[in-house]
Design an enzyme around this catalytic site. Structure first.
Site, PDB file in Angstrom:
ATOM      1  N   ASP A  28       0.794  -1.146   0.004  1.00  0.00           N
ATOM      2  CA  ASP A  28       0.028  -0.115   0.159  1.00  0.00           C
ATOM      3  C   ASP A  28       1.070   1.171  -0.001  1.00  0.00           C
ATOM      4  OD1 ASP A  28       0.854  -0.241   2.715  1.00  0.00           O
ATOM      5  OD2 ASP A  28      -1.077  -0.026   3.535  1.00  0.00           O
ATOM      6  N   ASP A 101       6.766   5.549  21.489  1.00  0.00           N
ATOM      7  CA  ASP A 101       6.555   7.124  21.616  1.00  0.00           C
ATOM      8  C   ASP A 101       5.326   7.454  22.220  1.00  0.00           C
ATOM      9  OD1 ASP A 101       7.171   9.827  20.697  1.00  0.00           O
ATOM     10  OD2 ASP A 101       7.903   9.312  19.045  1.00  0.00           O
ATOM     11  N   ASP A 202       7.319  12.315  23.904  1.00  0.00           N
ATOM     12  CA  ASP A 202       7.316  13.637  22.914  1.00  0.00           C
ATOM     13  C   ASP A 202       7.030  14.867  23.906  1.00  0.00           C
ATOM     14  OD1 ASP A 202       6.716  14.383  20.421  1.00  0.00           O
ATOM     15  OD2 ASP A 202       4.895  15.071  21.077  1.00  0.00           O
ATOM     16  N   GLU A 259      11.685  14.253  25.222  1.00  0.00           N
ATOM     17  CA  GLU A 259      12.043  15.216  24.314  1.00  0.00           C
ATOM     18  C   GLU A 259      11.885  16.694  24.986  1.00  0.00           C
ATOM     19  OE1 GLU A 259      10.891  16.716  19.756  1.00  0.00           O
ATOM     20  OE2 GLU A 259       9.207  16.411  21.271  1.00  0.00           O
ATOM     21  N   HIS A 333      13.289  12.165  12.780  1.00  0.00           N
ATOM     22  CA  HIS A 333      12.295  12.577  11.846  1.00  0.00           C
ATOM     23  C   HIS A 333      11.748  13.928  11.773  1.00  0.00           C
ATOM     24  CE1 HIS A 333      10.521  12.550  15.766  1.00  0.00           C
ATOM     25  NE2 HIS A 333       9.457  13.117  15.168  1.00  0.00           N
ATOM     26  N   ASP A 334      12.204  15.060  12.746  1.00  0.00           N
ATOM     27  CA  ASP A 334      11.817  16.253  12.816  1.00  0.00           C
ATOM     28  C   ASP A 334      13.210  17.233  12.267  1.00  0.00           C
ATOM     29  OD1 ASP A 334       9.537  16.075  14.055  1.00  0.00           O
ATOM     30  OD2 ASP A 334      10.575  15.952  15.962  1.00  0.00           O
TER      31      ASP A 334
HETATM   32  C1  GLC Z   1       7.566  16.381  18.492  1.00  0.00           C
HETATM   33  C2  GLC Z   1       7.581  15.428  17.465  1.00  0.00           C
HETATM   34  C3  GLC Z   1       7.138  16.142  16.126  1.00  0.00           C
HETATM   35  C4  GLC Z   1       5.718  16.452  16.394  1.00  0.00           C
HETATM   36  C5  GLC Z   1       5.545  17.293  17.746  1.00  0.00           C
HETATM   37  C6  GLC Z   1       4.139  17.525  18.098  1.00  0.00           C
HETATM   38  O1  GLC Z   1       8.523  17.637  18.401  1.00  0.00           O
HETATM   39  O2  GLC Z   1       8.813  14.930  17.466  1.00  0.00           O
HETATM   40  O3  GLC Z   1       7.268  15.134  15.179  1.00  0.00           O
HETATM   41  O4  GLC Z   1       5.359  17.335  15.247  1.00  0.00           O
HETATM   42  O5  GLC Z   1       6.346  16.986  18.772  1.00  0.00           O
HETATM   43  O6  GLC Z   1       3.745  16.169  18.436  1.00  0.00           O
HETATM   44 CA    CA Z   2       1.959  -1.118   4.280  1.00  0.00          CA
END
Ligand code: GLC
Ligand code: CA
Length: 559
Positions: A28, A101, A202, A259, A333-334
């Site tokens: 997908d 997470d 987070d 974080e 990822h940010d």
């Molecule tokens: C953290 C995450 C990010 C997200 C934000 C709000 O910074 O790493 O990807 O957009 O929090 O949850």
């Molecule tokens: Ca898949």
């Protein structure tokens, strides 16, 4: 210095998986949990100890899973609970731990709690969120959302505004309501009792808001994402986290990493010092802020090495003085890709390795973001329609409305957009890099035919093989875990430090520039080079000459 056995996370290397872009097994175009299970052999070969999965829960996907509508269910795009349990037990059989997470500063606006909360002020769930009356016909205060615009949204049915520090589909939870804390503890308990090994939490330092909800100081020039002044490290944050720790975390053998944007090393120490009983480590942002500009993260600036050394060293020293532990990362990822931002794409392989050395040899737990171990670089999309991230799209419009040209705005996104790191993992040179037999949800980086896992596994001196060795060294040499960090004074572009334990010593040197540099000899006679990203060492009795992005680890036994 000895390490307790429950501090396994000190000797661990964590690998971050962005599930949506890791490996798709059902065609997908979206990565899935079975796709991760399928790649466990690969991860074991790399040698990592822990996997951190970005959110895998049910979510409308406004912020790619950071807007959760059901904390107890797996996003069907990723698979089922059975798939998750299979992944967890297969990983455990291979000695690999998994942390999830935990996103509890906010929920999705589609979460049943919020759907109830908007019904009326006396609904039981209304107080799960943060509501305020408007002021002078507008929002309660001047706070901005991280993704642009006001952090407040009016809801007709209750005649109040709710707070959302992120997208409006991500309402902030009200931690002053004990029922919210109880719900969070239930969620944590649910996953830990399934065998999950901990959490990445987070924006956990935003959960306690300062009472009064005062206007933040209006920063001149910053037009985007400027909400933090009033909210980071609020008055009750330590009390809340201590409670999560004593009620839940302390009952399991876990690892936690919070974080914590906008946090100084001294503030961070309050979360991670060994007698705090809160978190094991936090993600700091000082090195991420080195290339910020007037639009915050969306700037065309590049960092400079001197500042990088200064902030990283400060974190090393201050946490050590407070018996706290660091997390170490270049990317996630940010953030854009490490090589593109801190290294140099023209010296892709050398700079990927150099960054690996400088990070993995510091004191703390290193995090590898998927693809970093093969030196993936920024995607650099050419058209705004190629971008997916809500933040990138909002920022683009803000840049244009502030008079930046389309070209300039795109150039900035190509350098800093979060989508740069979110493109699918590059497995091999076949169509769509072997990521999916279908149509990928986000375009691949076009360079996948030359940069991919398959190629790295089969070529000598690849970034992958270098990372394998960095990880092996951490497992073999205690000095990497326990040794004291000490910066060595050098030329600006050279980053060098020692690691010192009672029995072993390391000298770590990396040239973070495209120019040749000189490392004045640091009594290296008795040391042996352990790892090096060039074929020969240019060392004479006075100095070591370093070529572009050359990096070495020297080792010596003391007793
Ligand atoms: C953290 C995450 C990010 C997200 C934000 C709000 O910074 O790493 O990807 O957009 O929090 O949850
Ligand atoms: Ca898949």
């Amino acid at each position: 210095m000895m390490m307790n056995s429950d501090e396994w996370w000190k000797k661990s290397v964590v690998y971050q998986i962005y599930p949506k872009s890791f490996n798709d097994t059902n065609g997908d175009g979206i990565g899935d949990l079975n796709g991760i299970t399928e790649k466990l052999d690969y991860l074991q070969k790399l040698g990592v100890d822990v996997l951190w999965l970005n959110p895998i829960y049910e979510s409308p996907g406004i912020d790619n899973g950071y807007d959760i509508s059901n904390y107890y269910g797996i996003n069907p795009e990723f698979g089922s609970m059975d798939d998750f349990e299979r992944l967890l037990s297969s990983a455990h059989r291979k000695g690999i731990k998994i942390i999830l997470d935990l996103v509890v500063n906010h929920t999705s606006s589609q979460h049943p709690w919020f759907k109830e909360a908007v019904k009326s002020r006396d609904n039981k769930y209304h107080d799960y969120y943060i509501w305020k009356p408007g002021r002078n016909g507008g929002a309660p205060n001047n706070w901005g959302s991280s993704f642009g615009g006001s952090a407040w949204k009016y809801v007709e049915s209750v005649g109040e505004y709710y707070l959302h520090l992120f997208a409006e589909e991500q309402p902030d939870l009200n931690w002053e309501n004990p029922a919210v804390v109880e719900e969070v503890e239930k969620i944590m308990d649910f996953w830990l009792s399934k065998g999950v090994d901990g959490f990445r939490m987070d924006v956990i330092n935003l959960i306690s808001k300062y009472p009064g909800y005062k206007d933040g100081p209006k920063k001149k020039g910053v037009q985007y994402g400027d909400y933090y002044d009033g909210v980071a490290n609020g008055p009750h944050v330590h009390e809340y986290i201590k409670k999560l720790n004593s009620d839940v975390l302390s009952k399991y053998d876990t690892m936690t990493v919070g974080e914590t944007p906008h946090t100084t090393p001294n503030e961070a120490a309050q979360y991670v010092k060994s007698d705090a009983h809160e978190l094991n480590m936090v993600f700091q942002f000082d090195h991420m802020h080195l290339d910020y500009g007037k639009y915050g993260r969306y700037s065309g600036n590049r960092y400079n090495v001197k500042d990088l050394k200064r902030v990283m060293t400060k974190w090393q020293y201050v946490l050590d003085q407070n018996s706290g532990w660091n997390s170490l990362y270049w990317s996630n990822h940010d953030q854009p890709r490490a090589v593109s931002r801190f290294g140099n794409e023209k010296y892709r392989v050398a700079s990927a390795k150099c960054l690996g050395v400088l990070l993995h040899m510091q004191k703390g737990t290193p995090f590898i973001y998927q693809g970093e171990e093969i030196g993936m670089v920024n995607a650099k999309f050419n058209d705004i329609s190629d971008y997916n991230d809500v933040d990138a799209k909002n920022a683009y419009h803000v840049l244009l409305s502030n008079g930046e040209s389309k070209q300039e705005a795109l150039k900035i996104l190509q350098m800093k957009s979060r989508d740069n790191a979110r493109t699918p993992m590059q497995w091999n040179a076949s169509e769509n890099s072997g990521f999916t037999p279908g149509k990928p949800w986000l375009q691949l980086n076009k360079n996948y035919t030359s940069i991919n896992v398959d190629k790295d596994l089969h070529s000598k001196d690849s970034v992958f093989q270098f990372y394998q060795q960095l990880i092996r060294l951490r497992h073999e040499l205690d000095v990497i875990t326990v040794g004291k960090y000490q910066l060595i004074d050098t030329d600006d572009d050279i980053f060098a430090f020692e690691r010192i334990s009672s029995t072993e010593r390391l000298v770590v040197v990396g040239n973070l520039s495209t120019r040749k540099g000189v490392f004045e000899k640091h009594n290296l006679e008795k040391y042996t080079p352990l790892l090096h990203n060039y074929d020969n060492v240019l060392l004479n009795s006075e100095r070591l000459v370093l070529r572009p992005f050359e990096a070495l680890i020297f080792y010596k036994k003391v007793k």
